[in-house]
Design a protein around this motif. Sequence first.
Motif, mmCIF file in Angstrom:
data_model
loop_
_atom_site.group_PDB
_atom_site.id
_atom_site.type_symbol
_atom_site.label_atom_id
_atom_site.label_comp_id
_atom_site.label_asym_id
_atom_site.label_seq_id
_atom_site.Cartn_x
_atom_site.Cartn_y
_atom_site.Cartn_z
ATOM 1 N N CYS A 99 -1.067 -6.067 -1.435
ATOM 2 C CA CYS A 99 -1.337 -5.814 -2.842
ATOM 3 C C CYS A 99 -2.221 -6.938 -3.371
ATOM 4 O O CYS A 99 -1.952 -8.114 -3.116
ATOM 5 C CB CYS A 99 -0.033 -5.752 -3.613
ATOM 6 N N GLY A 110 0.369 1.819 0.432
ATOM 7 C CA GLY A 110 -0.479 1.202 -0.580
ATOM 8 C C GLY A 110 -1.260 2.236 -1.370
ATOM 9 O O GLY A 110 -1.624 3.307 -0.866
ATOM 10 N N PHE A 111 -1.526 1.944 -2.631
ATOM 11 C CA PHE A 111 -2.300 2.818 -3.503
ATOM 12 C C PHE A 111 -3.684 2.214 -3.703
ATOM 13 O O PHE A 111 -3.810 1.035 -4.014
ATOM 14 C CB PHE A 111 -1.621 2.941 -4.876
ATOM 15 N N SER A 112 -4.718 3.017 -3.555
ATOM 16 C CA SER A 112 -6.078 2.564 -3.819
ATOM 17 C C SER A 112 -6.427 2.907 -5.259
ATOM 18 O O SER A 112 -6.337 4.069 -5.668
ATOM 19 C CB SER A 112 -7.068 3.255 -2.882
ATOM 20 N N CYS A 113 -6.830 1.918 -6.014
ATOM 21 C CA CYS A 113 -7.196 2.117 -7.413
ATOM 22 C C CYS A 113 -8.689 2.427 -7.493
ATOM 23 O O CYS A 113 -9.451 2.150 -6.571
ATOM 24 C CB CYS A 113 -6.880 0.854 -8.214
ATOM 25 N N LEU A 119 -3.028 -1.637 -4.002
ATOM 26 C CA LEU A 119 -1.894 -2.093 -4.802
ATOM 27 C C LEU A 119 -0.572 -1.535 -4.283
ATOM 28 O O LEU A 119 -0.541 -0.494 -3.622
ATOM 29 C CB LEU A 119 -2.094 -1.667 -6.253
ATOM 30 N N CYS A 120 0.498 -2.238 -4.629
ATOM 31 C CA CYS A 120 1.843 -1.815 -4.250
ATOM 32 C C CYS A 120 2.379 -0.824 -5.286
ATOM 33 O O CYS A 120 1.706 -0.471 -6.251
ATOM 34 C CB CYS A 120 2.767 -3.028 -4.140
ATOM 35 N N HIS A 124 0.538 -0.253 -9.135
ATOM 36 C CA HIS A 124 -0.492 0.770 -8.981
ATOM 37 C C HIS A 124 -0.917 1.420 -10.291
ATOM 38 O O HIS A 124 -1.936 2.090 -10.332
ATOM 39 C CB HIS A 124 -0.083 1.822 -7.946
ATOM 40 N N TYR A 125 -0.201 1.202 -11.367
ATOM 41 C CA TYR A 125 -0.643 1.705 -12.660
ATOM 42 C C TYR A 125 -1.707 0.765 -13.223
ATOM 43 O O TYR A 125 -1.666 -0.441 -13.027
ATOM 44 C CB TYR A 125 0.539 1.804 -13.627
ATOM 45 N N HIS A 129 -2.029 -3.999 -13.505
ATOM 46 C CA HIS A 129 -2.877 -4.940 -12.780
ATOM 47 C C HIS A 129 -4.189 -5.230 -13.504
ATOM 48 O O HIS A 129 -5.125 -5.726 -12.912
ATOM 49 C CB HIS A 129 -3.152 -4.443 -11.356
ATOM 50 N N CYS A 131 -6.650 -3.342 -14.843
ATOM 51 C CA CYS A 131 -7.734 -2.619 -14.185
ATOM 52 C C CYS A 131 -8.986 -2.617 -15.072
ATOM 53 O O CYS A 131 -8.926 -2.253 -16.237
ATOM 54 C CB CYS A 131 -7.304 -1.186 -13.907
#
Length: 158
Positions: A99, A110-113, A119-120, A124-125, A129, A131
């Motif tokens: 993350c 993991g989530f790709s933004c 991100l973890c 992930h929102y 983080h 964004c």
Amino acid sequence: MESSKETGCRAPDDPILCINDCDFFGSAAMMNMCSKCQKDMILLKQEHTKLVAASSKDVVRRSSSSDESELALAGAAVASADLASQISQVKAKEGLKKCTSCRKRVGLTGFSCKCGDLLCVVHHYSNKHNCPFDYWNAGQNAIAKANPIIVVEKLNKI
């Protein structure tokens, strides 16, 4: 068994994590790196010396003036820049799945933004983080592209 005081050996106090953030343990004998990272570093150093030798030979062959030493130094600087880019490519190839906010290992979950970060679950929102991606304008552009304005030509009356 003999104690460590009698033998003169001492056990390490705490395990040391690898300095390349690969989540493995390193040792002081290996410059605080794990065995894999140290092996990669040795290979990169060998490639670096080959690049420096090759670039300095090319520079010396091309130049016939008294500025050969300056040109050789310039070639060495270019080779060191190549080494830095190779190190970053090696880290990218390894695919460290962590993350970007909390450096927690995420693996396959993991989530790709849209901003490009991995991100973890917690971060992930977009508001968790900070964004920089502008979702509002992206949404408006997507709607405008999906629904073009159609203007019909007027019909002539008979």
